[in-house]
Design a protein around this motif. Sequence first.
Motif, PDB file in Angstrom:
ATOM      1  N   SER A  94      -5.785  10.329  -2.895  1.00 35.38           N
ATOM      2  CA  SER A  94      -4.928   9.146  -2.844  1.00 35.38           C
ATOM      3  C   SER A  94      -4.429   8.824  -1.433  1.00 35.38           C
ATOM      4  O   SER A  94      -4.535   7.671  -1.007  1.00 35.38           O
ATOM      5  N   PRO A  95      -3.905   9.779  -0.662  1.00 34.30           N
ATOM      6  CA  PRO A  95      -3.485   9.436   0.696  1.00 34.30           C
ATOM      7  C   PRO A  95      -4.644   9.029   1.600  1.00 34.30           C
ATOM      8  O   PRO A  95      -4.491   8.138   2.442  1.00 34.30           O
ATOM      9  N   ILE A 133       0.836  -1.199   0.000  1.00 33.44           N
ATOM     10  CA  ILE A 133       0.000   0.000   0.000  1.00 33.44           C
ATOM     11  C   ILE A 133       0.867   1.244   0.000  1.00 33.44           C
ATOM     12  O   ILE A 133       0.623   2.204  -0.735  1.00 33.44           O
ATOM     13  N   HIS A 134       1.915   1.228   0.829  1.00 29.67           N
ATOM     14  CA  HIS A 134       2.802   2.387   0.919  1.00 29.67           C
ATOM     15  C   HIS A 134       3.513   2.627  -0.415  1.00 29.67           C
ATOM     16  O   HIS A 134       3.583   3.765  -0.889  1.00 29.67           O
ATOM     17  N   ALA A 169      -5.242   0.885   4.531  1.00 30.22           N
ATOM     18  CA  ALA A 169      -4.269   0.420   5.523  1.00 30.22           C
ATOM     19  C   ALA A 169      -4.909   0.242   6.893  1.00 30.22           C
ATOM     20  O   ALA A 169      -4.590  -0.701   7.626  1.00 30.22           O
ATOM     21  N   SER A 172       2.629   1.711  -3.464  1.00 31.74           N
ATOM     22  CA  SER A 172       1.728   2.160  -4.529  1.00 31.74           C
ATOM     23  C   SER A 172       1.222   3.580  -4.293  1.00 31.74           C
ATOM     24  O   SER A 172       1.127   4.366  -5.233  1.00 31.74           O
ATOM     25  N   ALA A 173       0.921   3.922  -3.060  1.00 29.50           N
ATOM     26  CA  ALA A 173       0.397   5.265  -2.776  1.00 29.50           C
ATOM     27  C   ALA A 173       1.456   6.339  -3.024  1.00 29.50           C
ATOM     28  O   ALA A 173       1.173   7.364  -3.657  1.00 29.50           O
ATOM     29  N   THR A 227       1.255   8.994  -6.265  1.00 28.60           N
ATOM     30  CA  THR A 227       1.140  10.417  -5.962  1.00 28.60           C
ATOM     31  C   THR A 227       2.298  11.210  -6.562  1.00 28.60           C
ATOM     32  O   THR A 227       2.083  12.224  -7.232  1.00 28.60           O
ATOM     33  N   CYS A 233      -7.486   7.513   0.652  1.00 26.92           N
ATOM     34  CA  CYS A 233      -7.882   6.148   0.278  1.00 26.92           C
ATOM     35  C   CYS A 233      -6.863   5.130   0.763  1.00 26.92           C
ATOM     36  O   CYS A 233      -7.230   4.069   1.276  1.00 26.92           O
ATOM     37  N   SER A 234      -5.581   5.439   0.629  1.00 28.52           N
ATOM     38  CA  SER A 234      -4.546   4.519   1.105  1.00 28.52           C
ATOM     39  C   SER A 234      -4.608   4.350   2.614  1.00 28.52           C
ATOM     40  O   SER A 234      -4.407   3.251   3.136  1.00 28.52           O
ATOM     41  N   HIS A 235      -4.889   5.433   3.320  1.00 34.10           N
ATOM     42  CA  HIS A 235      -5.004   5.348   4.776  1.00 34.10           C
ATOM     43  C   HIS A 235      -6.197   4.483   5.186  1.00 34.10           C
ATOM     44  O   HIS A 235      -6.091   3.680   6.114  1.00 34.10           O
TER      45      HIS A 235
END
Length: 125
Positions: A79-80, A37-38, A87, A40-41, A45, A82-84
């Motif tokens: 993006s951050p 996840i980290h 995660a 790709s995010a 970005t 959604c990634s958060h």
Amino acid sequence: MNLIKLIICIFLLLAGLFTYLSATLGVGRFNKAMSRIHASAMGDTLGLFCILLSLIIWKGPGLASLKMAVVLIFFWFASPVCSHIIAQTEASTNEDLGDLEVLGLDDETDSDGEFAPDDEKRYDS
């Protein structure tokens, strides 16, 4: 002036493509979902930032550049977040991660919503 603009745009495009390629390799290389996840995010970005910035510089001031800037700003916020969320869901549902706490507004906060850690929970190095 056009040559300098062209060099800057090519450099930013190559930097964006390199970032996307690195993120793709990172997603395939890492074993844990949190690391994927980290990778790709961060790659998405930064890669999108470099590529859209090069297109904005190449196009110059105008409506198309404004539209690209709006897309860039939206992506930098979305993006951050959604990634958060992904995660946080992974951290709360995966039992293999061990003793990992997902902090939220539950019993660790006082009545004002301020963080109030217990005396026995110290995170000293």
